[in-house]
Write a protein that holds these residues in place. Structure first.
Motif, short mmCIF file in Angstrom:
data_model
loop_
_atom_site.label_atom_id
_atom_site.label_comp_id
_atom_site.label_asym_id
_atom_site.label_seq_id
_atom_site.Cartn_x
_atom_site.Cartn_y
_atom_site.Cartn_z
N GLN A 22 -11.88 10.51 -15.62
CA GLN A 22 -10.38 10.87 -15.18
C GLN A 22 -10.39 9.97 -13.82
N ARG A 23 -9.55 9.04 -13.72
CA ARG A 23 -9.37 8.16 -12.61
C ARG A 23 -7.84 8.54 -12.19
N GLY A 24 -7.22 7.91 -11.07
CA GLY A 24 -6.06 7.97 -10.69
C GLY A 24 -5.71 8.05 -9.22
N TRP A 25 -4.75 8.65 -8.80
CA TRP A 25 -4.31 8.86 -7.29
C TRP A 25 -3.79 9.99 -6.98
N CYS A 26 -3.73 10.53 -5.66
CA CYS A 26 -2.99 11.70 -5.28
C CYS A 26 -1.94 11.22 -4.08
N GLU A 27 -0.83 11.48 -4.14
CA GLU A 27 -0.07 11.04 -2.94
C GLU A 27 -0.35 11.97 -1.77
N ASP A 28 -0.25 11.37 -0.62
CA ASP A 28 -0.79 12.10 0.68
C ASP A 28 0.48 12.73 1.28
N PHE A 29 0.71 14.16 1.12
CA PHE A 29 1.79 14.72 1.80
C PHE A 29 1.45 15.84 2.87
N THR A 30 0.46 15.19 3.73
CA THR A 30 -0.13 16.02 4.74
C THR A 30 0.86 16.57 5.65
N GLU A 31 1.90 15.98 6.21
CA GLU A 31 2.70 16.23 6.98
C GLU A 31 3.98 17.24 6.32
N THR A 32 4.06 17.10 5.03
CA THR A 32 5.03 18.03 4.27
C THR A 32 4.30 18.35 3.00
N PRO A 33 3.40 19.54 3.31
CA PRO A 33 2.55 20.06 2.19
C PRO A 33 3.56 20.90 0.92
N GLN A 34 4.45 20.85 1.24
CA GLN A 34 5.45 21.63 -0.04
C GLN A 34 5.46 20.55 -0.99
N PHE A 35 5.10 19.28 -1.07
CA PHE A 35 5.34 18.52 -2.06
C PHE A 35 3.93 17.95 -2.38
N SER A 36 3.86 17.90 -3.70
CA SER A 36 2.70 17.49 -4.28
C SER A 36 2.77 16.59 -5.54
N TYR A 37 1.79 15.61 -5.57
CA TYR A 37 1.97 14.61 -6.84
C TYR A 37 0.55 13.98 -7.04
N THR A 38 0.15 14.13 -8.21
CA THR A 38 -1.09 13.57 -8.71
C THR A 38 -0.80 12.92 -10.06
N HIS A 39 -1.48 11.50 -10.05
CA HIS A 39 -1.42 10.80 -11.27
C HIS A 39 -2.76 10.62 -11.80
N THR A 40 -3.04 11.23 -13.15
CA THR A 40 -4.35 11.29 -13.65
C THR A 40 -4.41 10.10 -14.78
N LEU A 41 -5.57 9.18 -14.72
CA LEU A 41 -5.47 8.08 -15.70
C LEU A 41 -7.00 8.53 -16.21
N THR A 42 -7.12 8.85 -17.68
CA THR A 42 -8.16 9.13 -18.11
C THR A 42 -8.63 7.80 -19.08
N TYR A 43 -9.83 7.33 -18.95
CA TYR A 43 -10.48 6.12 -19.46
C TYR A 43 -11.70 6.35 -20.36
N ALA A 44 -11.71 5.48 -21.23
CA ALA A 44 -12.86 5.35 -22.05
C ALA A 44 -13.46 4.46 -21.45
N GLU A 45 -14.78 4.25 -21.17
CA GLU A 45 -15.58 3.17 -20.29
C GLU A 45 -16.76 2.74 -20.98
N LEU A 46 -17.09 1.27 -20.97
CA LEU A 46 -18.13 0.59 -21.55
C LEU A 46 -18.68 -0.06 -20.53
N SER A 72 0.85 -1.20 -0.08
CA SER A 72 0.00 -0.19 0.00
C SER A 72 0.91 1.24 -0.08
N ILE A 73 0.25 2.35 -0.34
CA ILE A 73 0.98 3.66 -0.34
C ILE A 73 0.17 4.68 0.39
N GLU A 74 0.82 5.82 0.57
CA GLU A 74 -0.09 6.58 1.16
C GLU A 74 -0.62 7.63 0.16
N GLN A 75 -2.09 8.00 0.16
CA GLN A 75 -2.64 8.51 -0.87
C GLN A 75 -3.91 8.95 -0.48
#
Length: 228
Positions: A79-103, A46-49
């Protein structure tokens, strides 16, 4: 006997009419919908997200030949994906966006009156990734050289890994309300959950992640027009 025979004849003649009144008239709807998508990736390890916030929109068709059961199919962009949780170090940010065509192709169960109906949707969903974007304020390839970066008890491999599997599949289930305006127009509101079964990263025994599956909660507002 003379009175019974004519009475039976009348009853028999009326059977087709009574059956016609109880038969359900099939109907076919088309429409469009849009809303928000809250998603994460189920990683193992698992990751912090935090939840990734994106949009979802699409077109739909619904056919009902029975009184309370029908079939609903959609073509969506989400648009799906995840955001890294940097609650204790808010100077950092990371967002990974995955765009899907869904049926999604779902069983549509509905109930209620002429003006307001409730419904449930349940079925499989096929997805194909058409977009892959990373928004980060640091260099993901040189994390070990970044000053004050929180690497203790944090998994960081996913930040620099490339998505290798664009195809996804899973199960979706939703519930909502349908507000009928006149006869052919209706507004829909639905909350839906998607549970993905495909991994975006390699998942063999030699690979770092055993699982990297997507899941999402969507809330959409839609419009449906009855063609038949």
């Amino acid at each position: 006997m003379k009175r019974i025979v004519p009475l039976l004849a009348v009853l028999i003649a009326g059977i087709p009419t009574m059956r016609a009144q109880t038969l359900y008239k099939p109907h076919f709807h088309v429409g469009a919908h849009a809303g928000i998508a809250m998603s994460q990736q189920s990683f193992n390890p698992s990751i912090e997200q935090k939840f990734h916030q994106g949009i979802t929109m699409g077109i739909s068709a619904m056919w009902a030949e029975e009184r309370h059961v029908g079939l609903r199919a959609e073509l969506n962009i989400t648009q799906r994906g995840w955001c890294e949780d940097f609650t204790e170090t808010p100077q950092f940010s990371y967002t990974h966006t995955l765009t899907y065509a869904e049926l999604p192709i779902m069983t549509h169960i509905f109930f209620g009156g002429r003006k307001v109906k409730g419904f449930f949707n349940l079925g499989p969903q096929l997805c194909y990734m058409i977009g892959d974007k990373v928004d980060s304020n640091f260099n993901v390839s040189e994390i070990s050289d970044i000053e004050n970066f929180p690497t203790v008890n944090r998994t960081t491999e996913q930040m620099a890994m490339k998505v290798t599997n664009r195809f996804d599949y899973g199960i979706c289930a939703g519930a909502g309300m349908e507000f009928i305006i006149k006869r052919k127009h209706c507004i829909t509101l639905e909350v839906r959950y998607y549970y993905g079964l495909g991994n975006i990263f390699p998942s063999a025994k030699k690979d770092f992640f055993n699982a990297s599956r997507g899941n999402a909660i969507t809330v959409t507002l839609g419009y449906m027009f009855r063609l038949k």
